[in-house]
Design an enzyme around this catalytic site. Structure first.
Site, PDB file in Angstrom:
ATOM      1  N   THR A 107     -31.995  35.841 -12.636  1.00 20.94           N
ATOM      2  CA  THR A 107     -31.664  34.528 -12.056  1.00 20.94           C
ATOM      3  C   THR A 107     -31.902  33.399 -13.061  1.00 20.94           C
ATOM      4  O   THR A 107     -31.410  32.294 -12.866  1.00 20.94           O
ATOM      5  CB  THR A 107     -32.554  34.245 -10.830  1.00 20.94           C
ATOM      6  OG1 THR A 107     -33.917  34.169 -11.294  1.00 20.94           O
ATOM      7  CG2 THR A 107     -32.433  35.343  -9.787  1.00 20.94           C
ATOM      8  N   ASP A 199     -37.312  36.650 -28.809  1.00 22.05           N
ATOM      9  CA  ASP A 199     -38.282  36.436 -27.733  1.00 22.05           C
ATOM     10  C   ASP A 199     -39.640  36.059 -28.327  1.00 22.05           C
ATOM     11  O   ASP A 199     -40.312  36.892 -28.950  1.00 22.05           O
ATOM     12  CB  ASP A 199     -38.405  37.719 -26.888  1.00 22.05           C
ATOM     13  CG  ASP A 199     -39.253  37.496 -25.650  1.00 22.05           C
ATOM     14  OD1 ASP A 199     -40.407  37.039 -25.782  1.00 22.05           O
ATOM     15  OD2 ASP A 199     -38.765  37.762 -24.545  1.00 22.05           O
TER      16      ASP A 199
HETATM   17  C1  PRP Z   1     -39.899  32.160 -22.626  1.00 19.80           C
HETATM   18  C2  PRP Z   1     -40.434  30.954 -23.350  1.00 19.80           C
HETATM   19  C3  PRP Z   1     -40.390  29.895 -22.286  1.00 19.80           C
HETATM   20  C4  PRP Z   1     -39.149  30.266 -21.494  1.00 19.80           C
HETATM   21  C5  PRP Z   1     -38.034  29.360 -21.934  1.00 19.80           C
HETATM   22  O1  PRP Z   1     -40.890  32.748 -21.865  1.00 19.80           O
HETATM   23  O2  PRP Z   1     -41.699  31.139 -23.910  1.00 19.80           O
HETATM   24  O3  PRP Z   1     -41.529  29.886 -21.436  1.00 19.80           O
HETATM   25  O4  PRP Z   1     -38.843  31.624 -21.839  1.00 19.80           O
HETATM   26  O5  PRP Z   1     -36.920  29.574 -21.169  1.00 19.80           O
HETATM   27  P1  PRP Z   1     -36.317  28.476 -20.193  1.00 19.80           P
HETATM   28  O6  PRP Z   1     -36.323  27.172 -20.918  1.00 19.80           O
HETATM   29  O7  PRP Z   1     -34.914  28.983 -19.942  1.00 19.80           O
HETATM   30  O8  PRP Z   1     -37.139  28.452 -18.939  1.00 19.80           O
HETATM   31  P2  PRP Z   1     -40.667  34.143 -21.123  1.00 19.80           P
HETATM   32  O9  PRP Z   1     -40.129  33.930 -19.752  1.00 19.80           O
HETATM   33  O10 PRP Z   1     -39.886  35.071 -21.998  1.00 19.80           O
HETATM   34  O11 PRP Z   1     -42.137  34.651 -20.908  1.00 19.80           O
HETATM   35  P3  PRP Z   1     -43.248  35.112 -21.965  1.00 19.80           P
HETATM   36  O12 PRP Z   1     -43.787  33.867 -22.623  1.00 19.80           O
HETATM   37  O13 PRP Z   1     -44.253  35.778 -21.106  1.00 19.80           O
HETATM   38  O14 PRP Z   1     -42.618  36.055 -22.951  1.00 19.80           O
HETATM   39  N1  URA Z   2     -37.293  32.554 -24.432  1.00 20.81           N
HETATM   40  C1  URA Z   2     -37.485  33.026 -25.689  1.00 20.81           C
HETATM   41  O1  URA Z   2     -38.552  33.561 -26.011  1.00 20.81           O
HETATM   42  N2  URA Z   2     -36.470  32.892 -26.566  1.00 20.81           N
HETATM   43  C2  URA Z   2     -35.296  32.316 -26.241  1.00 20.81           C
HETATM   44  O2  URA Z   2     -34.408  32.212 -27.100  1.00 20.81           O
HETATM   45  C3  URA Z   2     -35.120  31.826 -24.927  1.00 20.81           C
HETATM   46  C4  URA Z   2     -36.145  31.966 -24.032  1.00 20.81           C
END
Ligand code: PRP
Ligand code: URA
Length: 208
Positions: A107, A199
């Site tokens: 989502t 990521d």
């Molecule tokens: C990533 C990143 C942000 C988010 C950004 O976290 O560190 O928190 O995605 O995406 P958005 O702007 O579309 O919300 P992730 O959900 O991968 O979690 P993590 O930090 O646990 O890897």
């Molecule tokens: N979260 C990440 O870690 N990388 C991206 O490019 C987008 C969301």
């Protein structure tokens, strides 16, 4: 609209190249993320309030200045944790709150799974940190939550941002100052930042 600051500094450019490189290992990635956070924090703290104090040097009395504010760093878990040490080394007295959000990869909506803030939050200058600002969903949800808990003076720091996320965040929270190491080209079809760095959480913690 929010004020958006983009860093155009040789050291940040250099370290951004290191973290973008797919061959950079976990240790070097984490170190460079902290170093970038440190450099960004140096600029983002430029207007912190000061109070005048009298200091006795070995020679005479001096009028000097010390910080006159509470600072709270709030990393968005997990990846934001990678920026905390770099900021703490500049402001060792800062308290740390945590907000746990993960992005549901179907989502793309942020899901809250943890939050804990220091009691100073309502009167503090809050640095909300996350290396990635992609759709902006996580940052907007985190700021909504911090405001619900009394946070008023909030600055958001991300290392790499997508233009879509910056625009959405600036509209949702025009009072929040946004700092970005760089604004990249666009989001791809999976809402990853392009070219980005992949990521961030996995690369900081070595989970992939
Ligand atoms: C990533 C990143 C942000 C988010 C950004 O976290 O560190 O928190 O995605 O995406 P958005 O702007 O579309 O919300 P992730 O959900 O991968 O979690 P993590 O930090 O646990 O890897
Ligand atoms: N979260 C990440 O870690 N990388 C991206 O490019 C987008 C969301």
């Amino acid at each position: 609209m929010s004020k958006v600051t983009i860093f155009n500094h040789p050291l940040i450019h250099h370290k951004l190249s290191i973290i973008r490189d797919e061959n950079t290992n976990t240790k070097d990635f984490r170190q460079s993320v902290n170093e970038i956070a440190n450099l960004m924090a140096f600029e983002a703290t430029r207007n912190l309030p000061l109070k005048e104090v009298k200091t006795k040097t070995p020679i005479s009395l001096a009028t000097t200045y010390m910080l006159d504010c509470e600072v709270v760093i709030v990393p968005i878990l997990r990846a934001g944790i990678g920026m905390v040490d770099g900021i703490h080394s500049l402001i060792p007295t800062a308290k740390v709150g945590h907000i746990g959000l993960y992005r549901n990869e179907e989502t793309l909506e942020p899901q809250l799974y943890y939050a804990k803030f220091p009691p100073t939050l309502p009167n503090a200058i809050v640095f909300l940190v996350d290396p990635m600002l992609a759709t902006g969903g996580s940052a907007i949800a985190a700021i909504n939550f911090i405001k619900e808990h009394g946070g008023k003076n909030i600055k958001f720091m991300s290392i790499i941002a997508a233009p879509e996320g910056v625009e959405r965040l600036a509209k949702a929270h025009p009072d929040v100052q946004i700092y970005c190491g760089n604004i990249d080209r666009q989001l791809n079809e999976d809402a990853y930042i392009c070219p980005g760095l992949g990521d961030a959480g996995d690369r900081i913690f070595g989970t992939k």
